[in-house]
Design a protein around this motif. Structure first.
Motif, PDB file in Angstrom:
ATOM      1  N   ARG B   4       0.861  -1.205   0.000  1.00  0.00           N
ATOM      2  CA  ARG B   4       0.000   0.000   0.000  1.00  0.00           C
ATOM      3  C   ARG B   4       0.885   1.240   0.000  1.00  0.00           C
ATOM      4  O   ARG B   4       0.699   2.144  -0.789  1.00  0.00           O
ATOM      5  N   LYS B   5       1.958   1.178   0.825  1.00  0.00           N
ATOM      6  CA  LYS B   5       2.827   2.389   0.902  1.00  0.00           C
ATOM      7  C   LYS B   5       3.412   2.656  -0.475  1.00  0.00           C
ATOM      8  O   LYS B   5       3.436   3.782  -0.964  1.00  0.00           O
ATOM      9  N   LYS B   7       2.206   1.765  -3.459  1.00  0.00           N
ATOM     10  CA  LYS B   7       1.179   2.304  -4.383  1.00  0.00           C
ATOM     11  C   LYS B   7       0.937   3.777  -4.055  1.00  0.00           C
ATOM     12  O   LYS B   7       0.888   4.629  -4.933  1.00  0.00           O
ATOM     13  N   ASP B   8       0.836   4.060  -2.754  1.00  0.00           N
ATOM     14  CA  ASP B   8       0.580   5.458  -2.354  1.00  0.00           C
ATOM     15  C   ASP B   8       1.654   6.382  -2.898  1.00  0.00           C
ATOM     16  O   ASP B   8       1.360   7.404  -3.515  1.00  0.00           O
ATOM     17  N   LEU B  11       1.379   7.036  -6.629  1.00  0.00           N
ATOM     18  CA  LEU B  11       0.265   7.959  -6.959  1.00  0.00           C
ATOM     19  C   LEU B  11       0.633   9.381  -6.560  1.00  0.00           C
ATOM     20  O   LEU B  11       0.447  10.336  -7.318  1.00  0.00           O
TER      21      LEU B  11
END
Lengths: 253, 379, 309, 216
Positions: B4-5, B7-8, B11
């Motif tokens: 998640r980190k 992907k964050d 983005l």
């Protein structure tokens, strides 16, 4: 006081909005699997304190927090990642705020952002959460419909289901029923009493009868301080502090 | 969890990149225009006509010539001459009692000679090849009531400025009343139903049509069918149709911002719908309407395709509203013509700077009005 | 009892204008307002009728030009009575798609930057900048295109000249950016804060909240911004005319090829075209118009659908 | 100060209880005088007044229920209202005992006169002080005075045992006085009960004030 380890231990907590001090020297132990109610006039800091517990206050500009809050003995401001904290400490808001998506997507939102993708797993979580929130029977055949197209009481229970889907340990409720009709309010109250078997619940409310009906412990806040904190029967029968007595008997101003 | 980190952060990176890209583009465009255009901006550019204009004048000598040994001073006419960069002779200073004030053109009307006008001939002798001193001597020797060839230099955008203003005023005079009244109708009178939907559909479509189509339509109807020719009236009429959606929607927003309780309380006092509109609605909506007009001026100033086919491309100050005297190129059209025909990007950018300045001023005024209007509303 | 009521009625009516004339005035005013409103309807109908009338003329009647050749033709040579617009349609579509593919993501992400992430001080600089970008007349973009983009492309393009599909895409992208940014930013700002709080409350990170809660909630606004962007890209004339190259034929095969969008075709030749040639230009206008109608109808459908949800 | 309506209703309730207490005191004093002078008319008057007190009790009870339903009193208010409902029953019981004593007094009056038991008047005085003090402690919500009343109850009980023994001796010595002695035993029983009821009232007053309920 029973010797269980307290879920939250709050020590010397102060909170400042830029220069206004909203919370003064809060010291409190909150027990596990109990309903603790925060009551007090508006602007007394009860909601602010609630929002400090899951660090939602971090979003507000110019907020400064001193003192410590321990969740299961761990300092939430130093040793827990805020994302982890918020998934362990769920929150239900005053105005039911389901996302503009279907009921299913609303409840599945939490698990999805935490990486759960398999449909079968999501279906199961959604059903379990909606059943836990005592609304499964009312929505089971319209899961795909928009969550905003149902009554206020149902929306709030969907929000509760959404919070439960993330499997928190604590549920914070910020005046969860002040926007609801009496029947929905009682449904939410019954639900809270049921949920206390598995979750620690902290509820902020203006409605003293609600606090006396469902909470095990009650804290009375006034101008940012905890005036009195104890078992609900004692607070509502023989409050020690005169200010508490005046407030709950409606004699102030 | 760290996926998640990851992907964050990707983005987030994309967000910062695109913001930076937009800011970069903005600065490059503005930079380019300023870099190319600023040198061209000077007083002449802002005050002169576009085309050069030559006139022959007759002028008498001064009664008592003062003699001064200043270089280029023509005692007989009390003027001073100089040579400019390209080597042509021009009048750099006109003395206080110079006889040029009473110069008369070939038709016998008085002609005001100004400094910077070029002087190329005296009677029949050509001055352009002579040095300043020889030219001075030549003029002083020629007899009284001599004939001078005066050429007023061009290169200024005055005609375009004037025609842009004419078109703005003309279009607003047509479009504003119609737009405001139809906005009032839609918001105050119209009952929901097929007609209202038709009108709304039409307005939304009007907003979507590209200006080239308006150009076609304008040319067909106003220029040819009604025989207005390439004129500011044809241009203004076409433009007013383009403006209608903008004026209507902005005015409607202003009308919608007025709380329903104002209408109810006014009607409650026995006022008619018209009185309510006239006394309560309009005054409160005025700031909104002002913003609508400013936005439309912005649109007119920016419009090019439609005007090119209707108002023509002649850089002149129109003296009539129809007929070939009425053809007029606005700033934008001139900017386009400069680039298309002469490929002169520098002057085009100078005009662009003027346009940019105009748009900035318009943006700021509309913001100030809305802010003052909101403060007054107490929002 | 009854007569004094009549009395009262009289003096009260003296105060106000007799009801009859007041109603007439009301009626007149209302019709005036109605007529003004109808002006827009009339003008739309007039535009459609005239453009279509003029545009359809060449394909009907005696030596009609075959509509099929017109639509499918890949060569435009008025002197030899050759009017093929297919390659222009392809050019317009490719340019618009190119501009949308690049413009929408960048525009949306910039809007996210302004609405969600940027500190106040930065917003006060970027936002007015974008508004200015939106206000700049398209002709200036043309100047910029001609002055900067074309030479740049010229350096790296295998073709001899810089005017190309790529140049058109670049300029169109830059032109639709402000539309997409300001509209998307407005819809993002309109998303109620309670969604963000709810999402963060569930343990979502700031970025997840933006992409999984805020943007989906603002979906319809972003969609209509994109459609508006398409409308503007297809309809652009002046900026594109100078950098497209405008060849008289040939479907563009690569981004380096010269292209001739529908709009430039009309603008370039309208001033000197006449007779059949002029009608053909109107026919090109009709094709363009058809595209615009499709765009408008989708836009209206999106905005009305968004209204109900 | 908020909830003015509620505060007024509580005051009305409080005053009604005091009024009932003063009627009780009237009957009590008359009962004492009647005993001393064996005044039969006075005794009859006491019996008749008993209905008036019963009415007062029912009216106050209705008031209490009304307040609970309408105002949902909490904490001290709730304690006050609930205690009052208890207190008025005890007051009514004391009044009944005055009437009962009066009836026995009449029986004694028919019998040949007999010397009243020696400490009877002392017992009555102690009981009277208990009743008066408990009503005063209600008027002023005075927990200490209430405590003093509770302490007096044993004295009355001791008097009861000593006098009843004295009466038994008298009966064994002279069978003629048995009816009067039996009547007197009943009388001192009622007096002892009146003491107990005052103690109850005192305990409820302490509950109102301190919140601690200690029922002996």
């Amino acid at each position: 006081m029973s010797n269980e380890v307290s879920k939250f231990s709050v020590q010397e907590l102060d909170l400042y909005y830029s220069n206004f001090q909203a919370l003064k020297k809060i010291n409190m132990e909150i027990q596990e699997k109990e309903i603790t109610a925060f009551i007090g006039p508006s602007g007394c800091g009860k909601s602010t304190f609630l929002k400090t517990i899951n660090r939602m206050n971090d979003l507000v500009e110019g907020v400064k927090v001193d003192g410590k809050i321990y969740l299961d003995g761990v300092d939430i401001y130093k040793d827990i990642d805020v994302i982890k904290l918020r998934s362990r400490v769920g929150m239900v808001f005053q105005q039911p705020n389901p996302f503009p998506m279907s009921i299913y997507d609303n409840v599945a939102y939490g698990p999805r952002i935490h990486g759960i993708k398999k449909k079968s797993v999501l279906d199961e979580i959604v059903e379990k959460s909606l059943r836990q929130a005592a609304i499964w029977d009312e929505v089971k055949d319209k899961l795909k419909k928009s969550a905003r197209a149902v009554s206020g009481g149902q929306q709030q229970r969907i929000c509760i289901a959404r919070t439960l889907a993330v499997e928190p340990e604590v549920i914070l409720m910020d005046e969860p029923t002040s926007a609801l009709d009496p029947i929905s309010t009682l449904k939410i109250e019954d639900l809270a009493v049921e949920l206390k078997e598995q979750y620690t619940i902290i509820i902020v409310t203006h409605n003293m009868q609600q606090a006396s009906r469902i909470s095990d412990k009650t804290a009375f806040f006034l101008t940012g301080e905890v005036i009195e904190y104890g078992k609900t029967e004692q607070i509502f029968n023989t409050p020690k502090n005169k200010k508490t007595e005046d407030y709950i008997t409606g004699r102030f101003g | 969890m760290n996926s998640r980190k990851l992907k964050d952060s990707i983005l987030q990176g994309l967000i910062y990149f695109s913001a930076a890209f937009t800011i970069f583009i903005l600065t490059v465009i503005i930079g380019f225009i300023l870099y190319k255009g600023v040198p061209g901006i000077n007083l002449h550019f802002l005050t002169r006509q576009w085309e050069e204009k030559t006139t022959f004048v007759r002028v008498d000598k001064v009664a008592e010539p003062k003699d001064s040994d200043k270089e280029g001073y023509v005692s007989s006419l009390d003027i001073t001459l100089k040579k400019d960069k390209e080597g042509n002779l021009y009048i750099s200073k006109i003395g206080s009692d110079s006889s040029l004030d009473s110069a008369v053109d070939m038709l016998g009307q008085s002609f005001k000679v100004k400094s910077d006008d070029k002087l190329s001939k005296v009677d029949s002798n050509d001055l352009s090849e002579l040095s300043v001193a020889d030219a001075v001597k030549m003029i002083n020797q020629s007899q009284d009531n001599m004939r001078l060839k005066i050429t007023r230099p061009g290169g200024g955008i005055v005609p375009m400025l004037v025609s842009t203003i004419y078109i703005i005023l003309l279009s607003l005079v047509i479009a504003a009343p119609i737009g405001i009244l139809s906005a009032i109708y839609l918001n105050e009178y119209a009952k929901p139903g097929k007609i209202l939907n038709a009108i709304r559909f039409a307005i939304q479509n009007l907003a979507g049509i590209p200006s080239i189509i308006y150009g076609l339509f304008g040319m067909l109807i106003f220029v040819q069918y009604f025989g207005m020719g390439y004129s500011i009236l044809a241009g203004a009429l076409t433009l007013s149709i383009i403006l209608l959606p903008t004026i209507i929607s902005t005015t409607e927003e202003a009308l919608k911002a007025i709380p329903q309780t104002y209408r109810e309380s006014s009607l409650g006092l026995g006022a008619t719908k018209l009185q309510t509109n006239y006394k309560i609605i309009l005054p409160n909506a005025l700031p909104g309407i002002l913003v609508a007009i400013i936005l439309s001026i912005g649109r007119i100033v920016g419009e090019s395709a439609a005007l090119m086919l209707t108002a023509g491309t002649v850089a002149q100050i129109p003296t009539a509203i129809t007929g070939n005297e009425a053809g007029a190129a606005t700033l934008t059209i001139k900017l386009y013509m400069l680039m298309k025909e002469e490929g002169d990007i520098a002057t085009a950018c100078s005009i662009a700077i003027i346009l940019l300045a105009l748009i900035i001023v318009l943006n700021i005024t509309s913001k100030v009005i809305t802010r003052r209007f909101l403060k007054k509303q107490g929002i | 009892m009854t007569n004094n009521i009549k009395e009262e009625n009289n003096n009260s009516s003296i105060m106000m204008k007799p009801n009859k004339t007041r109603d007439i005035i009301e009626k007149i005013v209302e019709t005036i307002f109605f007529l003004c409103a109808m002006v827009s309807v009339v003008s739309v109908i007039a535009i459609i009728v005239f453009v279509f009338y003029k545009g359809v003329a060449p394909f009907v009647g005696n030596n009609a030009y075959s509509f099929f050749d017109f639509i499918s033709g890949v060569k435009w040579d008025p002197n030899h009575n050759e009017y093929g617009v297919f390659y222009m349609i392809v050019a317009s579509i490719l340019a618009t798609i190119g501009a949308i593919i690049i413009g929408v993501p960048i525009g949306l992400l910039t809007a996210v930057f302004i609405a969600e992430i940027a500190p106040k001080s930065l917003v006060n600089i970027v936002k007015p900048g974008v508004e200015l970008l939106a206000g700049i007349p398209s002709v200036i973009y043309g100047a910029f295109g001609l002055g900067v983009i074309v030479p740049l492309i010229n350096k790296i393009s295998p073709e001899p000249q810089g005017q190309s599909l790529l140049a058109v895409i670049c300029v169109l992208t830059i032109m639709i950016l402000p539309t997409i940014i300001s509209l998307s930013e407005a819809t993002l700002k309109a998303v109620p804060n309670s969604y963000r709080e709810a999402s963060l409350g569930l343990g979502a990170s700031k970025t997840q909240t933006i992409f999984r809660a805020v943007i989906p909630a603002a979906k319809s606004g972003i969609l209509s911004a994109t459609v508006l962007g398409i409308g503007r890209a297809i309809g652009e004339t002046m900026a594109v005319m100078m950098i497209a190259g405008n060849p008289i034929g040939g479907i563009p095969m690569s981004i380096w090829d010269k292209v001739r969008p529908l709009t430039t075709n009309i603008a370039m030749e309208m001033s000197y075209a006449s007779g059949r040639h002029q009608e053909m230009l109107f026919a090109t206008g009709v094709i363009l118009f058809a595209f615009i109608m499709i765009v408008n109808i989708t836009l209206i459908k999106i905005t009305s659908k968004a209204g109900e949800k | 100060m908020t909830r003015q309506v509620f505060i007024k209703e509580l005051e009305v309730l409080h005053n009604d209880v005091i009024k009932m207490g003063s009627v009780l005191e009237l009957s009590l004093n008359e009962m004492i005088v009647a005993l001393q002078d064996m005044d039969v008319e006075l005794a009859q008057k006491i019996i008749d007044r008993d209905d008036e007190i019963d009415l007062l009790e029912q009216q106050i009870e209705k008031e209490c229920i009304n307040i609970i339903a309408k105002q949902q009193p909490i904490a001290s208010d709730l304690r006050k209202v609930t205690s009052i409902m208890k207190i008025i029953t005890d007051i009514e019981r004391i009044a009944d005992h005055c009437a009962d004593i009066s009836e026995y007094l009449m029986q004694i009056h028919k019998q040949p006169t007999m010397k009243a038991p020696e400490h009877l008047s002392d017992m009555i005085q102690v009981m009277k002080k208990m009743v008066v003090d408990t009503i005063d402690s209600f008027v002023n919500q005075d927990a200490d005075k209430a405590a003093s009343v509770i302490a007096q109850d044993d004295i009355v009980d001791n008097y009861f045992t000593s006098i009843s023994k004295e009466l038994c001796d008298m009966m064994q010595k002279d069978i003629k006085v048995i009816p009067q002695c039996v009547a007197y035993i009943m009388i001192i029983k009622y007096i002892e009960r009146m003491g107990d009821h005052s103690t109850n009232i005192a305990e409820w007053i302490q509950f109102i004030v301190t919140g601690k309920l200690v029922l002996s």
